[in-house]
Motif scaffolding. Structure first.
Motif, mmCIF file in Angstrom:
data_model
loop_
_atom_site.group_PDB
_atom_site.id
_atom_site.type_symbol
_atom_site.label_atom_id
_atom_site.label_comp_id
_atom_site.label_asym_id
_atom_site.label_seq_id
_atom_site.Cartn_x
_atom_site.Cartn_y
_atom_site.Cartn_z
ATOM 1 N N LYS A 164 0.658 -1.368 -0.051
ATOM 2 C CA LYS A 164 -0.026 0.015 -0.066
ATOM 3 C C LYS A 164 0.902 1.395 0.177
ATOM 4 C CE LYS A 164 -4.374 -1.423 -0.216
ATOM 5 N NZ LYS A 164 -5.049 -0.932 -1.563
ATOM 6 N N GLY A 165 2.216 1.148 0.301
ATOM 7 C CA GLY A 165 3.113 2.359 0.046
ATOM 8 C C GLY A 165 3.863 2.400 -1.117
ATOM 9 N N ILE A 166 3.238 1.781 -2.201
ATOM 10 C CA ILE A 166 3.986 1.853 -3.357
ATOM 11 C C ILE A 166 2.929 2.848 -4.174
ATOM 12 C CG2 ILE A 166 4.778 0.634 -5.541
ATOM 13 C CD1 ILE A 166 5.631 -1.488 -3.642
ATOM 14 N N GLU A 167 3.439 3.522 -5.061
ATOM 15 C CA GLU A 167 2.469 4.323 -5.904
ATOM 16 C C GLU A 167 1.798 3.476 -7.007
ATOM 17 O OE1 GLU A 167 3.154 8.843 -8.095
ATOM 18 O OE2 GLU A 167 4.119 6.909 -9.082
ATOM 19 N N ASN A 168 0.342 3.785 -6.781
ATOM 20 C CA ASN A 168 -0.435 3.219 -8.154
ATOM 21 C C ASN A 168 -0.432 1.493 -8.036
ATOM 22 O OD1 ASN A 168 -2.611 3.779 -9.832
ATOM 23 N ND2 ASN A 168 -1.166 3.469 -11.628
ATOM 24 N N ASN A 169 -0.357 1.181 -6.758
ATOM 25 C CA ASN A 169 -0.318 -0.303 -6.645
ATOM 26 C C ASN A 169 -1.558 -0.832 -6.057
ATOM 27 O OD1 ASN A 169 0.089 -2.728 -4.590
ATOM 28 N ND2 ASN A 169 1.943 -2.603 -6.108
ATOM 29 N N MET A 170 -1.829 -2.050 -6.635
ATOM 30 C CA MET A 170 -2.941 -2.767 -6.479
ATOM 31 C C MET A 170 -2.609 -4.072 -6.025
ATOM 32 S SD MET A 170 -6.268 -2.531 -5.908
ATOM 33 C CE MET A 170 -7.406 -3.509 -5.642
ATOM 34 N N VAL A 171 -3.141 -4.647 -4.837
ATOM 35 C CA VAL A 171 -2.872 -6.166 -4.126
ATOM 36 C C VAL A 171 -3.925 -7.262 -4.516
ATOM 37 C CG1 VAL A 171 -2.396 -7.285 -2.066
ATOM 38 C CG2 VAL A 171 -1.523 -4.859 -2.331
ATOM 39 N N ILE A 172 -3.480 -8.326 -4.800
ATOM 40 C CA ILE A 172 -4.535 -9.319 -4.931
ATOM 41 C C ILE A 172 -3.973 -10.636 -4.064
ATOM 42 C CG2 ILE A 172 -3.330 -10.244 -6.952
ATOM 43 C CD1 ILE A 172 -6.071 -11.344 -7.966
ATOM 44 N N LEU A 173 -4.979 -11.195 -3.410
ATOM 45 C CA LEU A 173 -4.623 -12.231 -2.429
ATOM 46 C C LEU A 173 -5.082 -13.569 -3.467
ATOM 47 C CD1 LEU A 173 -5.512 -11.176 1.044
ATOM 48 C CD2 LEU A 173 -3.459 -10.813 0.028
ATOM 49 N N HIS A 174 -4.007 -14.601 -3.395
ATOM 50 C CA HIS A 174 -4.433 -15.695 -4.159
ATOM 51 C C HIS A 174 -4.737 -16.671 -3.016
ATOM 52 C CE1 HIS A 174 -4.678 -18.743 -6.850
ATOM 53 N NE2 HIS A 174 -3.475 -19.346 -6.650
ATOM 54 N N GLY A 175 -6.200 -16.743 -2.708
ATOM 55 C CA GLY A 175 -6.777 -17.588 -2.014
ATOM 56 C C GLY A 175 -8.262 -17.524 -1.757
ATOM 57 N N ASP A 227 -6.072 -20.726 -13.024
ATOM 58 C CA ASP A 227 -7.024 -19.805 -13.723
ATOM 59 C C ASP A 227 -7.782 -18.622 -13.045
ATOM 60 O OD1 ASP A 227 -6.526 -21.662 -16.160
ATOM 61 O OD2 ASP A 227 -8.218 -22.786 -15.676
ATOM 62 N N ASN A 228 -8.042 -19.040 -11.783
ATOM 63 C CA ASN A 228 -8.574 -18.080 -10.808
ATOM 64 C C ASN A 228 -7.775 -16.769 -10.552
ATOM 65 O OD1 ASN A 228 -9.932 -20.643 -10.066
ATOM 66 N ND2 ASN A 228 -11.249 -19.288 -8.765
ATOM 67 N N LEU A 229 -6.340 -17.168 -10.724
ATOM 68 C CA LEU A 229 -5.490 -16.015 -10.403
ATOM 69 C C LEU A 229 -5.418 -15.085 -11.664
ATOM 70 C CD1 LEU A 229 -3.806 -14.290 -8.688
ATOM 71 C CD2 LEU A 229 -1.620 -16.109 -9.337
ATOM 72 N N LYS A 260 -7.545 -14.926 -13.868
ATOM 73 C CA LYS A 260 -8.860 -14.141 -14.304
ATOM 74 C C LYS A 260 -9.026 -12.938 -13.199
ATOM 75 C CE LYS A 260 -11.423 -18.173 -15.822
ATOM 76 N NZ LYS A 260 -12.546 -19.015 -15.575
ATOM 77 N N GLY A 261 -8.552 -13.206 -12.006
ATOM 78 C CA GLY A 261 -8.460 -12.071 -11.131
ATOM 79 C C GLY A 261 -7.465 -11.118 -11.454
ATOM 80 N N LEU A 262 -6.456 -11.385 -12.002
ATOM 81 C CA LEU A 262 -5.426 -10.321 -12.420
ATOM 82 C C LEU A 262 -5.907 -9.576 -13.558
ATOM 83 C CD1 LEU A 262 -2.059 -12.263 -12.429
ATOM 84 C CD2 LEU A 262 -2.794 -10.152 -11.019
ATOM 85 N N ASN A 263 -6.800 -10.080 -14.573
ATOM 86 C CA ASN A 263 -7.385 -9.610 -15.723
ATOM 87 C C ASN A 263 -8.461 -8.343 -15.394
ATOM 88 O OD1 ASN A 263 -6.251 -10.151 -18.436
ATOM 89 N ND2 ASN A 263 -6.778 -11.943 -18.018
ATOM 90 N N ASN A 264 -9.255 -9.068 -14.480
ATOM 91 C CA ASN A 264 -10.564 -8.025 -13.962
ATOM 92 C C ASN A 264 -9.927 -6.814 -13.273
ATOM 93 O OD1 ASN A 264 -12.401 -9.820 -15.008
ATOM 94 N ND2 ASN A 264 -12.684 -11.066 -13.054
ATOM 95 N N MET A 265 -8.830 -7.089 -12.310
ATOM 96 C CA MET A 265 -8.402 -6.177 -11.551
ATOM 97 C C MET A 265 -7.716 -4.936 -12.479
ATOM 98 S SD MET A 265 -5.521 -6.574 -8.453
ATOM 99 C CE MET A 265 -4.318 -6.746 -9.513
ATOM 100 N N ILE A 266 -6.917 -5.470 -13.369
ATOM 101 C CA ILE A 266 -6.133 -4.573 -14.398
ATOM 102 C C ILE A 266 -7.454 -3.654 -15.009
ATOM 103 C CG2 ILE A 266 -4.920 -4.272 -16.385
ATOM 104 C CD1 ILE A 266 -3.405 -6.587 -15.122
ATOM 105 N N LYS A 267 -8.375 -4.198 -15.672
ATOM 106 C CA LYS A 267 -9.591 -3.477 -16.146
ATOM 107 C C LYS A 267 -10.152 -2.562 -15.311
ATOM 108 C CE LYS A 267 -10.781 -7.278 -19.332
ATOM 109 N NZ LYS A 267 -11.730 -8.026 -19.907
#
Length: 291
Positions: free
Chosen positions: A6-17, A55-57, A59-66
């Protein structure tokens, strides 16, 4: 781990779980900081647990980036992903290959870290992720003359106070991570899914060319220390100190900054320390006498 990203500029986090993992951390952080905190999830289910969650990860990355259009992404593992032995680095490599024609995704820096809940404490997880950020982002570069500050897991106001001290020294520095605005954003007329602020990824890349590193934390294991990595990989001198809270630790931090940079301690802090010491002496008759 989320705090570190959260301390990195324009960063988004995704938890694999599973979804509950990100839901719990979102609620915990949003309640503490009174800020909207978005954390994505790969939403692993029974099928992904048995057959793998690649596959889940993806798809999650694609959705989050959009939805968020981040410039960097942090992928953290959870107990479930670690227990079934997910190879997140391999999944990320496959993701990049499958999206190699998509320039928007090709330019995004994805950083991975292993953070099972049963692995270590929150403090150890925080520094472990900072270490992974340093390992996967920092590059060989020319001497920048800057000072690296590896910040302890502090509240935004504390980080702002540390930045003020550094600014008063009139020196150039890179503080990692910088949550002073990302977790304490002022009122904005328009809602931003990712708040402004945070350490720029370009500055993190050049931490290997710094004059020295000050790392807040004297109990950090070498394998979890970004300062140790910068020292061993790029020969950046490392100085460790306690969290600058209280007169002793704050004085040590200010002295270190002065010693490394060759700058005199600003008069404001000399007077400030004197007043605090004077107050302690004046109050001794009340706090030190037997009752």
């Amino acid at each position: 781990g989320v705090m570190a990203f959260k301390g990195i500029e324009n960063n988004m986090v995704i938890l694999h779980g599973s979804q509950g993992c990100s839901t719990y951390i979102r609620r915990h952080m949003a309640t503490h900081y009174n800020e909207p905190v978005d954390i994505a999830s790969s939403a692993l289910t029974e099928q992904g647990t048995v057959y793998g969650g690649a596959d889940n990860l993806k798809k999650g990355l694609n959705n989050m980036i959009k939805m968020y259009n981040p410039t960097t992404i942090g992928i953290l593992t959870t107990c479930l992903a670690e227990t079934i032995g997910e190879d997140v680095n391999r999944i990320v490599e496959e993701f990049y290959k499958e999206q190699e024609k998509n320039k928007n995704i090709k330019d995004i820096k994805i950083i991975t870290a292993s953070t099972p809940g049963y692995g270590n404490t929150q403090a150890e997880g925080y520094f472990s992720v900072l270490r992974k950020i340093a390992e996967q982002v920092c590059e060989e570069c020319e001497n920048t003359g800057k000072l690296n500050i590896i910040c302890a897991n502090l509240n935004p106001g504390d980080v702002r106070n540390i930045k003020k001290i550094l600014d008063d020294f009139k020196i150039e520095y890179t503080i990692l991570p910088d949550v002073s605005n990302t977790l304490d954003s002022p009122h904005n007329e328009k809602y931003r899914r990712i708040p402004k602020g945070g350490t720029k990824i370009e500055d993190i890349k050049k931490m290997g060319g710094a004059k020295a590193t000050i790392e807040m934390g004297i109990t950090i294991q070498d394998e979890d220390s970004p300062g140790v990595y910068l020292r061993d990989k790029f020969k950046v001198p490392l100085y460790k100190c306690g969290i600058p809270m209280g007169i002793r630790n704050t004085n040590e931090f200010i002295f270190l900054v002065s010693k490394i940079t060759g700058k005199e301690i600003p008069k404001e802090y000399v007077l400030q320390k004197g007043r605090y010491l004077d107050a302690m002496i004046d109050n001794h008759k009340y706090t030190g006498e037997a009752r």
